[in-house]
Design a protein around this motif. Structure first.
Motif, PDB file in Angstrom:
ATOM      1  N   GLN A  39      33.293  48.087  33.214  1.00  0.00           N
ATOM      2  CA  GLN A  39      33.118  46.971  34.051  1.00  0.00           C
ATOM      3  C   GLN A  39      31.959  46.175  33.172  1.00  0.00           C
ATOM      4  OE1 GLN A  39      31.930  47.425  38.197  1.00  0.00           O
ATOM      5  NE2 GLN A  39      32.476  45.494  38.568  1.00  0.00           N
ATOM      6  N   GLU A  44      35.259  42.148  36.992  1.00  0.00           N
ATOM      7  CA  GLU A  44      35.860  43.231  37.692  1.00  0.00           C
ATOM      8  C   GLU A  44      35.837  44.502  37.020  1.00  0.00           C
ATOM      9  OE1 GLU A  44      38.218  40.401  41.084  1.00  0.00           O
ATOM     10  OE2 GLU A  44      39.411  41.668  39.660  1.00  0.00           O
ATOM     11  N   ARG A  45      35.958  45.501  37.681  1.00  0.00           N
ATOM     12  CA  ARG A  45      36.051  46.919  36.837  1.00  0.00           C
ATOM     13  C   ARG A  45      37.598  46.907  36.455  1.00  0.00           C
ATOM     14  NH1 ARG A  45      33.450  51.953  39.563  1.00  0.00           N
ATOM     15  NH2 ARG A  45      31.814  50.688  39.245  1.00  0.00           N
ATOM     16  N   GLU A  46      37.755  47.094  35.186  1.00  0.00           N
ATOM     17  CA  GLU A  46      39.024  47.085  34.549  1.00  0.00           C
ATOM     18  C   GLU A  46      39.503  48.352  33.975  1.00  0.00           C
ATOM     19  OE1 GLU A  46      40.298  44.926  30.080  1.00  0.00           O
ATOM     20  OE2 GLU A  46      38.268  45.414  30.455  1.00  0.00           O
TER      21      GLU A  46
END
Length: 123
Positions: A39, A44-46
């Motif tokens: 992130q 956004e968290r990826e």
């Protein structure tokens, strides 16, 4: 209760390599699908990579395929991410995650998370 602790982050120059580790407490490590996410600030968290319970199957995002390698040692309760040819766009906090799904790219498919380790790649 499962606890995950990441280590190995740091500051590197573009083109260099880093190896992240995630130590997992508990005797049920081999029962979890494991993954790495990242992130960056404001994003956004990826999904980065995931590995099956026995380590025989791996999955990668297109952005890291061919540069990163995920692996696990079920005897040592350890998950690793070998990162090579690092790019400035790889800069992010990296998180390891444990889940009971067969495979998933969404963060909500993983029930346990580490605290994260920062990777910064300078150009």
């Amino acid at each position: 209760q499962v606890q995950l602790v990441e280590s190995g982050g740091g500051l590197v120059q573009a083109g260099e390599s880093l190896r992240l580790s995630c130590e997992v407490s508990g005797r049920t490590f081999r029962s979890y699908v494991m993954a790495w996410f990242r992130q960056a600030p404001g994003k956004e968290r990826e999904f980065v990579a995931a590995i099956s319970r026995d380590g025989g199957t791996t999955y990668y995002s297109d952005s890291v395929k061919g540069r990163f390698t995920i692996s696990r040692d079920n005897a040592k309760n350890t998950l690793s991410l070998q990162m090579t040819s690092l790019k400035p766009e790889d800069t992010a906090a990296y998180y390891c995650a444990a889940g009971t799904v067969s495979y998933g790219r969404r963060p909500d498919m993983y029930g346990y998370w580490g605290q994260g380790t920062q990777v910064t790649v300078s150009s």
